[in-house]
Design an enzyme around this catalytic site. Structure first.
Site, mmCIF file in Angstrom:
data_model
loop_
_atom_site.group_PDB
_atom_site.id
_atom_site.type_symbol
_atom_site.label_atom_id
_atom_site.label_comp_id
_atom_site.label_asym_id
_atom_site.label_seq_id
_atom_site.Cartn_x
_atom_site.Cartn_y
_atom_site.Cartn_z
ATOM 1 N N ARG A 164 0.697 -1.298 0.003
ATOM 2 C CA ARG A 164 0.160 0.065 -0.068
ATOM 3 C C ARG A 164 0.867 1.298 -0.010
ATOM 4 O O ARG A 164 0.498 2.349 0.590
ATOM 5 C CB ARG A 164 -1.086 -0.003 1.305
ATOM 6 C CG ARG A 164 -1.970 -1.008 1.293
ATOM 7 C CD ARG A 164 -3.126 -1.025 0.047
ATOM 8 N NE ARG A 164 -4.149 -2.063 0.349
ATOM 9 C CZ ARG A 164 -3.824 -3.332 -0.086
ATOM 10 N NH1 ARG A 164 -2.804 -3.560 -1.058
ATOM 11 N NH2 ARG A 164 -4.609 -4.117 0.116
ATOM 12 N N SER A 241 -10.955 2.071 3.408
ATOM 13 C CA SER A 241 -10.392 1.901 4.621
ATOM 14 C C SER A 241 -9.714 2.806 5.176
ATOM 15 O O SER A 241 -8.946 3.634 4.408
ATOM 16 C CB SER A 241 -8.956 0.833 4.398
ATOM 17 O OG SER A 241 -9.740 -0.478 3.452
ATOM 18 N N GLU A 341 -4.766 5.689 6.067
ATOM 19 C CA GLU A 341 -4.688 5.302 4.728
ATOM 20 C C GLU A 341 -4.880 6.827 3.706
ATOM 21 O O GLU A 341 -4.126 6.902 2.869
ATOM 22 C CB GLU A 341 -5.303 4.248 4.119
ATOM 23 C CG GLU A 341 -4.877 3.830 2.804
ATOM 24 C CD GLU A 341 -5.640 2.420 2.382
ATOM 25 O OE1 GLU A 341 -5.422 1.450 3.027
ATOM 26 O OE2 GLU A 341 -6.522 2.579 1.610
#
Ligand code: NAP
Length: 348
Positions: A164, A241, A341
């Site tokens: 990520r 998320s 995130e």
């Protein structure tokens, strides 16, 4: 580029919170983007690059500068025997690209169906889901270097892709303008690597299924978790998320395990470099924050513990206060720091 003043940014994000951009414009070509950057630099104005707004939190004070929406168009598919290269401009809607690739019988991005946002944002955080990530298929990423005004092409190995993240994440230097993928010419998906998806498809782990079935099933799974942006689903008014799954070393893992009540089984997954990936959603729920937990106008999605939701009329201050409460709760319970995130921008 036409410029408007005091443009609300909240409607341009999936969370729907945040203030206005002092100046706002949309670019549809690289030249227009370059000119907009040069004009802003000439008057010392900060520039915010907007893509799909699905991973963006704008603070309530808004953006005191120019916000530029990237609407660069274009997809080119070139056959190359058993594979094809797919080159897409940054402003292409990611899920439209996935659908077009699958229709063309190209495999490699099918598990990334239903993800909101634009192509240009996908390399930034190496978007991933259900066992695939864009780094699996990216050949190169073309960027505009804000320091030099020049285009540069980073081959995959130079992109710093990891879980990520990438070289581009957190840097204001590069604006992604184009991405090339190499996909397999195959009507069946790549071997499935995510048990929840294999189960839903009725296929053994590592097995394969038709591309269209994988796409439909991934979108169904995502919809069940409020992870398909849909005006009719209030649980999808989120940034997906909100926290990254923590990756821990063996010492951190042992410290965490020593805090778990006897008999508790915590999900964990092997990550590269001998590290262990934890489930942020599990940590949140087991720190006492159930799905549906609500504080005023913000809350945790009723469908997924990892998504923070604007329940209507919320402010960014309220949302970030909830995020902070969750971070503190998880830290107190497990000693783990949850890292947001989404990109958080603007002034308070
Ligand atoms: P989940 O099934 O509740 O599992 C929680 C986490 O455990 C996932 O995030 C996943 O990590 C990890 N995990 C589960 N099974 C795994 C396996 N066999 N091997 C390695 N890791 C495993 O997950 P979820 O939240 O519903 O999400 C399902 C998938 O969609 C995940 O891949 C997730 O990343 C993706 N997704 C991403 C977003 C986003 O906003 N970025 C939003 C929704 C869903 P990974 O995340 O590394 O896969």
């Amino acid at each position: 580029m036409d410029v408007s003043c005091d443009v609300p940014l909240a409607p341009r994000t999936t969370l729907g919170v945040g203030g206005v951009a002092r100046r706002f414009g949309t670019v549809t070509s690289i030249d227009e983007l370059r000119d907009a950057l040069a004009d802003a630099a000439a008057i010392g104005e900060p520039v915010l690059v907007l893509a799909g707004g699905s991973n963006l939190v704008v603070r309530d004070g808004g953006w005191h500068g120019l916000a530029v929406a990237i609407a660069l168009p274009g997809i080119a598919i070139v056959d190359d025997g058993d594979t094809a290269t797919v080159t897409a401009a940054a402003g292409v809607v990611w899920d439209d690209l996935v659908a077009q690739c699958l229709d063309a019988g190209l495999a490699g991005v099918e598990c990334l169906s239903g993800i909101p946002g634009l192509v240009g944002a996908t390399p930034m955080q190496n978007v991933g889901a259900y066992g695939q990530e864009v780094a699996d298929t990216i050949e190169w990423v073309r960027v505009l270097d804000r320091h030099t005004g020049q285009l540069e092409t980073f081959r995959k190995a130079a992109c710093g892709f990891a879980y990520r993240t990438s070289l581009f994440k957190g840097s204001t230097r590069w604006i992604v303008v184009e991405v090339q993928f190499r996909l397999a010419r195959d009507r069946r998906a790549a071997p499935l690597r995510y048990p929840e998806l294999s189960r839903a498809l009725g296929v053994a782990d590592g097995g394969r299924a038709p591309l269209a079935d994988v796409r439909r099933t991934v979108i169904e799974l995502r919809r069940g978790k409020g992870m398909v942006v849909d005006a009719a689903d209030p649980e999808s008014r989120s940034a997906g998320s909100f926290f990254v799954n923590p990756i821990v070393n063996s010492v951190q893992l042992a410290a965490l395990e020593s805090r778990l009540p006897a008999g508790t089984t915590m999900p964990r997954f092997a990550a590269s470099g001998g590290l262990t990936k934890l489930s942020a959603g599990w940590l949140i729920e087991h720190a006492g924050f159930a799905k549906g937990y609500t504080v005023g106008r913000v809350g945790i999605s009723r469908k997924h513990a990892l998504a923070l939701v604007n329940r209507g009329g919320a402010t960014t201050t309220e949302l970030l206060a909830l995020a902070h409460e969750i971070q503190q709760g998880v830290h107190a319970a497990f000693g783990i720091e949850l890292v947001p995130e989404p990109v958080i921008v603007g002034v308070d």
